[in-house]
Motif scaffolding. Sequence first.
Motif, PDB file in Angstrom:
ATOM      1  N   GLU A  22     -14.782  14.123  -2.123  1.00 55.86           N
ATOM      2  CA  GLU A  22     -13.476  14.672  -2.477  1.00 55.86           C
ATOM      3  C   GLU A  22     -13.587  15.668  -3.632  1.00 55.86           C
ATOM      4  OE1 GLU A  22      -8.997  13.255  -3.875  1.00 55.86           O
ATOM      5  OE2 GLU A  22     -10.590  11.774  -3.626  1.00 55.86           O
ATOM      6  N   GLN A  44       0.871  -1.172   0.000  1.00 54.49           N
ATOM      7  CA  GLN A  44       0.000   0.000   0.000  1.00 54.49           C
ATOM      8  C   GLN A  44       0.909   1.223   0.000  1.00 54.49           C
ATOM      9  OE1 GLN A  44      -2.604  -0.331   3.411  1.00 54.49           O
ATOM     10  NE2 GLN A  44      -4.091  -1.554   2.283  1.00 54.49           N
ATOM     11  N   LEU A  80      -9.808  14.368   4.900  1.00 52.00           N
ATOM     12  CA  LEU A  80      -9.854  13.149   4.093  1.00 52.00           C
ATOM     13  C   LEU A  80      -8.525  12.402   4.142  1.00 52.00           C
ATOM     14  CD1 LEU A  80     -11.817  14.178   0.866  1.00 52.00           C
ATOM     15  CD2 LEU A  80     -12.601  12.744   2.744  1.00 52.00           C
ATOM     16  N   ALA A  81      -7.423  13.137   4.044  1.00 50.91           N
ATOM     17  CA  ALA A  81      -6.116  12.490   4.098  1.00 50.91           C
ATOM     18  C   ALA A  81      -5.881  11.855   5.459  1.00 50.91           C
ATOM     19  CB  ALA A  81      -5.016  13.501   3.794  1.00 50.91           C
ATOM     20  N   HIS A  99      -3.024   9.983  -1.958  1.00 49.45           N
ATOM     21  CA  HIS A  99      -3.910   8.957  -2.504  1.00 49.45           C
ATOM     22  C   HIS A  99      -3.237   7.590  -2.412  1.00 49.45           C
ATOM     23  CE1 HIS A  99      -6.594  11.822  -5.046  1.00 49.45           C
ATOM     24  NE2 HIS A  99      -7.098  11.595  -3.858  1.00 49.45           N
ATOM     25  N   LEU A 100      -4.065   6.561  -2.216  1.00 51.48           N
ATOM     26  CA  LEU A 100      -3.566   5.215  -1.954  1.00 51.48           C
ATOM     27  C   LEU A 100      -3.512   4.384  -3.231  1.00 51.48           C
ATOM     28  CD1 LEU A 100      -2.762   3.102   0.245  1.00 51.48           C
ATOM     29  CD2 LEU A 100      -5.180   2.465   0.326  1.00 51.48           C
ATOM     30  N   ARG A 159       1.441   5.459  -0.833  1.00 53.20           N
ATOM     31  CA  ARG A 159       0.705   6.719  -0.883  1.00 53.20           C
ATOM     32  C   ARG A 159       1.500   7.763  -1.669  1.00 53.20           C
ATOM     33  NH1 ARG A 159      -3.875   7.062   1.954  1.00 53.20           N
ATOM     34  NH2 ARG A 159      -4.262   5.449   3.507  1.00 53.20           N
ATOM     35  N   GLY A 178      -7.809   8.601   5.885  1.00 51.11           N
ATOM     36  CA  GLY A 178      -7.194   7.465   5.223  1.00 51.11           C
ATOM     37  C   GLY A 178      -6.014   6.896   5.971  1.00 51.11           C
ATOM     38  N   LEU A 179      -5.418   7.675   6.879  1.00 49.74           N
ATOM     39  CA  LEU A 179      -4.267   7.199   7.651  1.00 49.74           C
ATOM     40  C   LEU A 179      -4.663   6.534   8.952  1.00 49.74           C
ATOM     41  CD1 LEU A 179      -1.843  10.255   7.217  1.00 49.74           C
ATOM     42  CD2 LEU A 179      -1.878   8.122   5.929  1.00 49.74           C
ATOM     43  N   SER A 219     -14.499   9.968  -4.849  1.00 48.98           N
ATOM     44  CA  SER A 219     -15.819  10.183  -4.265  1.00 48.98           C
ATOM     45  C   SER A 219     -16.334  11.581  -4.601  1.00 48.98           C
ATOM     46  CB  SER A 219     -15.740  10.016  -2.741  1.00 48.98           C
ATOM     47  OG  SER A 219     -14.920  11.035  -2.184  1.00 48.98           O
ATOM     48  N   THR A 256      -9.179  -0.253  -7.903  1.00 46.42           N
ATOM     49  CA  THR A 256      -9.195   0.985  -7.133  1.00 46.42           C
ATOM     50  C   THR A 256     -10.515   1.703  -7.332  1.00 46.42           C
ATOM     51  OG1 THR A 256      -6.826   1.161  -7.477  1.00 46.42           O
ATOM     52  CG2 THR A 256      -7.961   3.129  -6.682  1.00 46.42           C
TER      53      THR A 256
END
Length: 612
Positions: free
Chosen positions: A150, A112, A213-214, A120-121, A114, A217-218, A147, A143
């Motif tokens: 975003e 994975q 958002l970032a 972004h992943l 970024r 995701g973490l 969204s 993937t």
Amino acid sequence: MNFRCQPVRLARLTAGLGLALALTGAATTTALAHATLISSNPGNGAVLASSPGQVQLQFDVPVNPRLSQVEVEDRNGNQALAPTIEPLPGVSSTLTIDLPPLRPGVYQLVFQARDDTDLHLTAGTIVFGVGQAADLQVPATVTPAPSYLETGIRWLELAGTCLLVGMVTVWLGILPAVGRRRSLSVSTRHRLLTIATIGYVAFLVGKAGQLVLAAGGLLPADATSWPGAMWTALSAGRFGLLWLAGMTCAAIVLVAVRCALARPGARLLGGALLAATIALLVVSTATSHGANQDGPDPPLIAVRVIHLGAAGIWVGGLTVIVFLFAGALRGGSPEAPAALVAFRRFTGLAFIAVGLLTVSGLLLVGRGVASASQLTTTTYGLTLVAKLIAGAAAIGFGIRHTLLLSPPRGGGVGGPVKLARSVPFEVGAMLVVLWGAAALGATAPAPPAGTAPSVGPALVADTTSQVGDLLVHTQMEPGQPGPNRLSIAIRAAAAPGPAVTAVQATLMQRGHPPETLLGRPTSAGGYEFPPAEVVATGALDVDVTITRADGTQDRTECAWTVSPPPPAAPPGLPATPWAPLLDTLAIGLALALAGGVSTVLVMGRLRRALAR
């Protein structure tokens, strides 16, 4: 100047926003992440004689090693000893993974990664064998598309940036033509400051949303430390630096606007305001597709600055002009002459902005969409088409408004009233264009023509198996219905036994008779077969029989999946790369635009000289 938002005008703007949502919904398909895996060492499906000390994953843009994760699993999915990601100095698009010693077997490296710019992943799997055939097949990674959340957040950031740019455009390029001191009443000053504040708040909310958002995701599944995740996002790499720089530049622009409004004649403040706005554009464009494998790409960022700046002049400047002067065009207001001067002055700037948008857009299209066919076969291409449709509509409204400003063709005294009623449509169309731009920023550019994502194992019609003392590599291309090229390569995996004298392959598909092919030796251990006719998609079993010199036979089976052929390019849309053609066209249009603007300026000076 009394600008009232009547119900009809509100309905028009609402319709424009609804069209933006509809166009974006029509363009939603599966997308790639921003960092795309382009190669690995060892390669996917490789067979190694001994345990590798390292695995290297090469991406198309810099990735963040601190926020990337890798795991090594055996054939049964059990995690092996934990690998470590080696941090490299500076910006790098390569992940270097140190592996512990591995026993003979088949392994899959699950990663994975970024993107270092927007976090972004990208996820995927690399399969390799140590002393054994890499015959493990796992599902390819898909993937999800970007969204709506975003896209909406990026739209707020773009809208705020354009409002700030539009405010600077009106202040430096429009109000001097109508007499800045005469037109700058207290109410007008308040409106200008309100517009700048709205732009700053929209930019602030958009940037804050990107950070949230970032950070989300973490967060691990069992963690609740949002502050810790936000701090990690801000401190781990380039994303945080660009985020802080963008927030700082926007605040400086707002302060410069306040100072400039307080002292209309100060040229130094005007220069500072222009410099701060350019810095904001540079930082904003560096956060979206502004890098290559070596890091930030200055020429690409410069083109994007021109593109976003021109969009800000058009949509932001028009929005500010509407709020300041549209009301004066109704009902014979005494401010109507100044409003007409402002709209006519803006028309010239808008044509220059459209020209710059076209030139820079052509340069960017060739880098985001490799060929014309990808306009209808990729998410990025479909979103770009929706954006172009909205842009064409906005240009159409702009041409109509230009004609309305010309009394002989615009209906005489009724032209200004028609302009006041119609100009919200142009603003609404430009809001749709900004929504498309936000969706493009949340979507990875289309892959180069003829290439596929490098995530997931390449074992659909490509298998390496071990048969006794032999390693047998069986491959079929293109692995789709129709004629296929079947090839088999055989080499010794241990002490060689009796020599191979013949190789036979039998293809079996459910509901169809088997097809048996006899191989012809081509090189040391290599065999080619007559064209294999695959009749349908789905499961395909290949039975390989190897005959030895002593008459014994060894057999191995390949369980493949025949995929449907890729969608054909629509008629008239070639799949050949078109970047050189678009670059040449952009250069030609840029020269024509420069020549046209120079001619207008020279003719204007001549007319003024003759008038004296």
